[in-house]
Motif scaffolding. Structure first.
Motif, PDB file in Angstrom:
ATOM      1  N   ILE A  71      18.682 -27.986 -17.182  1.00 48.39           N
ATOM      2  CA  ILE A  71      16.967 -27.895 -16.410  1.00 48.39           C
ATOM      3  C   ILE A  71      17.621 -27.558 -15.000  1.00 48.39           C
ATOM      4  N   SER A  72      16.556 -26.792 -14.450  1.00 46.76           N
ATOM      5  CA  SER A  72      16.773 -25.929 -13.358  1.00 46.76           C
ATOM      6  C   SER A  72      15.587 -26.206 -12.215  1.00 46.76           C
ATOM      7  N   PHE A  73      14.895 -26.020 -11.399  1.00 52.17           N
ATOM      8  CA  PHE A  73      14.040 -26.166 -10.860  1.00 52.17           C
ATOM      9  C   PHE A  73      13.535 -24.782  -9.871  1.00 52.17           C
ATOM     10  N   GLU A  74      13.313 -24.691  -9.613  1.00 57.48           N
ATOM     11  CA  GLU A  74      12.746 -23.238  -8.506  1.00 57.48           C
ATOM     12  C   GLU A  74      11.873 -22.201  -8.071  1.00 57.48           C
ATOM     13  N   VAL A  75      11.391 -21.917  -6.956  1.00 60.78           N
ATOM     14  CA  VAL A  75      10.012 -21.502  -6.141  1.00 60.78           C
ATOM     15  C   VAL A  75      10.436 -19.830  -6.034  1.00 60.78           C
ATOM     16  N   GLY A  76       9.926 -19.258  -6.599  1.00 61.82           N
ATOM     17  CA  GLY A  76       9.942 -18.131  -6.876  1.00 61.82           C
ATOM     18  C   GLY A  76       8.835 -16.560  -5.938  1.00 61.82           C
ATOM     19  N   ALA A  77       8.551 -16.211  -5.023  1.00 65.20           N
ATOM     20  CA  ALA A  77       7.901 -15.206  -4.665  1.00 65.20           C
ATOM     21  C   ALA A  77       7.859 -13.956  -4.868  1.00 65.20           C
ATOM     22  N   ARG A  78       6.115 -13.726  -5.371  1.00 65.75           N
ATOM     23  CA  ARG A  78       6.461 -12.106  -5.706  1.00 65.75           C
ATOM     24  C   ARG A  78       5.412 -11.427  -4.928  1.00 65.75           C
ATOM     25  N   PHE A  79       6.642 -10.593  -4.095  1.00 65.74           N
ATOM     26  CA  PHE A  79       5.739  -9.195  -3.412  1.00 65.74           C
ATOM     27  C   PHE A  79       5.187  -8.209  -4.002  1.00 65.74           C
ATOM     28  N   THR A  80       3.945  -8.351  -3.812  1.00 64.74           N
ATOM     29  CA  THR A  80       3.184  -7.150  -5.496  1.00 64.74           C
ATOM     30  C   THR A  80       3.303  -6.056  -4.815  1.00 64.74           C
ATOM     31  N   PHE A  81       2.784  -4.598  -5.404  1.00 64.54           N
ATOM     32  CA  PHE A  81       2.492  -3.419  -4.978  1.00 64.54           C
ATOM     33  C   PHE A  81       0.165  -3.186  -4.984  1.00 64.54           C
ATOM     34  N   THR A  82      -0.148  -4.389  -5.105  1.00 61.88           N
ATOM     35  CA  THR A  82      -1.291  -4.469  -4.924  1.00 61.88           C
ATOM     36  C   THR A  82      -1.729  -5.077  -3.516  1.00 61.88           C
ATOM     37  N   ASP A  83      -2.858  -5.217  -3.896  1.00 61.86           N
ATOM     38  CA  ASP A  83      -4.108  -5.385  -2.029  1.00 61.86           C
ATOM     39  C   ASP A  83      -4.650  -6.229  -2.658  1.00 61.86           C
ATOM     40  N   ASN A  84      -5.271  -6.487  -4.072  1.00 62.12           N
ATOM     41  CA  ASN A  84      -6.047  -7.129  -4.854  1.00 62.12           C
ATOM     42  C   ASN A  84      -6.216  -7.689  -5.392  1.00 62.12           C
ATOM     43  N   LEU A  85      -5.762  -8.945  -6.051  1.00 62.06           N
ATOM     44  CA  LEU A  85      -5.940 -10.192  -6.406  1.00 62.06           C
ATOM     45  C   LEU A  85      -7.008 -10.472  -6.308  1.00 62.06           C
ATOM     46  N   ASP A  86      -7.408 -10.644  -4.890  1.00 62.62           N
ATOM     47  CA  ASP A  86      -8.391 -11.299  -4.602  1.00 62.62           C
ATOM     48  C   ASP A  86     -10.232 -10.980  -4.566  1.00 62.62           C
ATOM     49  N   GLY A  87      -9.722  -9.487  -4.737  1.00 67.94           N
ATOM     50  CA  GLY A  87     -11.031  -8.634  -4.985  1.00 67.94           C
ATOM     51  C   GLY A  87     -11.398  -8.256  -3.641  1.00 67.94           C
ATOM     52  N   SER A  88     -10.215  -8.103  -2.637  1.00 69.68           N
ATOM     53  CA  SER A  88     -10.524  -7.863  -1.375  1.00 69.68           C
ATOM     54  C   SER A  88     -10.317  -6.617  -0.636  1.00 69.68           C
ATOM     55  N   ASN A  89     -10.108  -5.398  -1.646  1.00 69.37           N
ATOM     56  CA  ASN A  89      -9.316  -3.933  -1.747  1.00 69.37           C
ATOM     57  C   ASN A  89      -9.699  -3.076  -3.041  1.00 69.37           C
ATOM     58  N   PRO A  90     -10.959  -3.803  -3.693  1.00 64.17           N
ATOM     59  CA  PRO A  90     -10.778  -3.125  -5.399  1.00 64.17           C
ATOM     60  C   PRO A  90     -10.293  -1.603  -4.489  1.00 64.17           C
ATOM     61  N   ILE A 150      -6.929  -4.497   5.100  1.00 59.58           N
ATOM     62  CA  ILE A 150      -6.008  -3.546   4.363  1.00 59.58           C
ATOM     63  C   ILE A 150      -4.789  -3.211   4.159  1.00 59.58           C
ATOM     64  N   ASN A 151      -4.129  -3.279   4.600  1.00 59.17           N
ATOM     65  CA  ASN A 151      -2.867  -2.470   4.989  1.00 59.17           C
ATOM     66  C   ASN A 151      -1.386  -3.919   4.837  1.00 59.17           C
ATOM     67  N   SER A 152      -1.874  -4.274   3.746  1.00 56.00           N
ATOM     68  CA  SER A 152      -1.260  -5.383   3.227  1.00 56.00           C
ATOM     69  C   SER A 152      -0.828  -5.934   1.807  1.00 56.00           C
ATOM     70  N   LYS A 153       0.075  -6.496   1.295  1.00 56.21           N
ATOM     71  CA  LYS A 153      -0.355  -6.595   0.045  1.00 56.21           C
ATOM     72  C   LYS A 153      -0.381  -8.236  -0.281  1.00 56.21           C
ATOM     73  N   ASP A 154      -0.759  -8.228  -1.292  1.00 58.66           N
ATOM     74  CA  ASP A 154      -0.815  -9.552  -1.904  1.00 58.66           C
ATOM     75  C   ASP A 154       0.694 -10.105  -1.931  1.00 58.66           C
ATOM     76  N   TRP A 155       0.740 -11.076  -2.047  1.00 58.43           N
ATOM     77  CA  TRP A 155       1.854 -12.336  -3.185  1.00 58.43           C
ATOM     78  C   TRP A 155       1.610 -13.275  -3.788  1.00 58.43           C
ATOM     79  N   TYR A 156       1.839 -13.666  -5.286  1.00 59.40           N
ATOM     80  CA  TYR A 156       1.895 -14.579  -5.738  1.00 59.40           C
ATOM     81  C   TYR A 156       3.271 -15.793  -5.810  1.00 59.40           C
ATOM     82  N   MET A 157       2.944 -16.658  -6.568  1.00 57.39           N
ATOM     83  CA  MET A 157       3.925 -17.301  -6.402  1.00 57.39           C
ATOM     84  C   MET A 157       4.528 -18.656  -7.770  1.00 57.39           C
ATOM     85  N   PHE A 158       5.254 -18.207  -8.660  1.00 59.70           N
ATOM     86  CA  PHE A 158       5.866 -19.633  -9.761  1.00 59.70           C
ATOM     87  C   PHE A 158       6.112 -20.951  -8.954  1.00 59.70           C
TER      88      PHE A 158
END
Length: 227
Positions: A169-188, A201-209
């Motif tokens: 069993i493990s516990f983990e925190v994982g960040a993902r640096f993405t190569f898109t800036d439109n997970l949120d609709g800000s930069n279609p 518009i010069n920065s990319k989005d991140w998501y975490m699991f």
């Protein structure tokens, strides 16, 4: 000759798979996003993340790791402590389907066929590909344009321990640096929607699991001794 080559090929695969300890299991946790909409807190899971994981342990210190993770992300400007975002009041929801491959490194030796208690911090990185919805805002409402995919760099830290001879069993925190800036609709990406862009518009989005993995070990015990 062709039959012999085919037989040797499958024999090598079989030998390789059974010469190591394998792990297969599940990931259960939460997901959150960091970008141009909503709060900017990095570790704040607010929706579900579920997945499957497989590891091929090459030694007591490192393993090859493959995974699939499904996650939901959502964010709301009204939850932000940034005044401009709070006044803007946008919100969105998106879904992620991620496949990832890379290497996991253990800080301490983690011998899966030892009967002694095992514990170690670990890190993981590699390359991920994920599918998501391309969004844009119509009358301040996040609207799906089409399905899209992008690459991401996973950066995971965690701790793990053996529950018994067969389960880890493990516990983990994982960040993902993405190569898109439109997970949120800000930069279609759709050029027809360029006037609707906002935010940085010069920065990319991140998501975490963030969550727990439970894996079952199987396969022949490897000899990690130097030859």
């Amino acid at each position: 000759m062709n039959r012999l080559r085919t037989a040797l090929f499958f024999l090598l695969i079989y030998t390789g798979l059974n010469a190591q300890i394998n792990e297969i299991g599940i990931f259960v946790g939460g997901a959150n996003y960091i970008g141009d909409v909503g709060p900017t807190t990095y570790i704040a899971p607010n929706d579900v993340a579920l997945g499957f994981i497989y590891k091929w342990n090459r030694s007591t210190r490192h393993s090859y790791r493959f995974s699939y993770t499904y996650g939901k992300i959502e964010s709301n400007d009204l939850d932000s402590d940034v005044a401009d975002r709070n006044l803007r009041g946008l919100n969105f929801k998106n879904t992620l389907h991620e496949v990832s491959a890379g290497m996991e490194f253990d800080f301490f030796e983690f011998d899966l066929h030892s009967m002694k208690p095992q514990f170690t911090p670990y890190v993981y990185t590699g390359l991920s590909y994920f599918a998501y919805k391309e969004l844009y805002y119509l009358d301040n409402t996040a609207t799906e344009d089409y399905q899209e995919g992008a690459l991401a760099i996973p950066m995971i830290v965690g701790v793990k321990t053996k529950l018994n001879r067969d389960f880890v069993i493990s516990f983990e925190v994982g960040a993902r640096f993405t190569f898109t800036d439109n997970l949120d609709g800000s930069n279609p990406k759709n050029e027809n929607l360029a006037p609707l862009q906002f935010g940085n518009i010069n920065s990319k989005d991140w998501y975490m699991f963030t969550g727990f993995t439970l894996t079952y070990t199987f396969g022949e015990n490897p000899c990690f001794c130097p030859e």
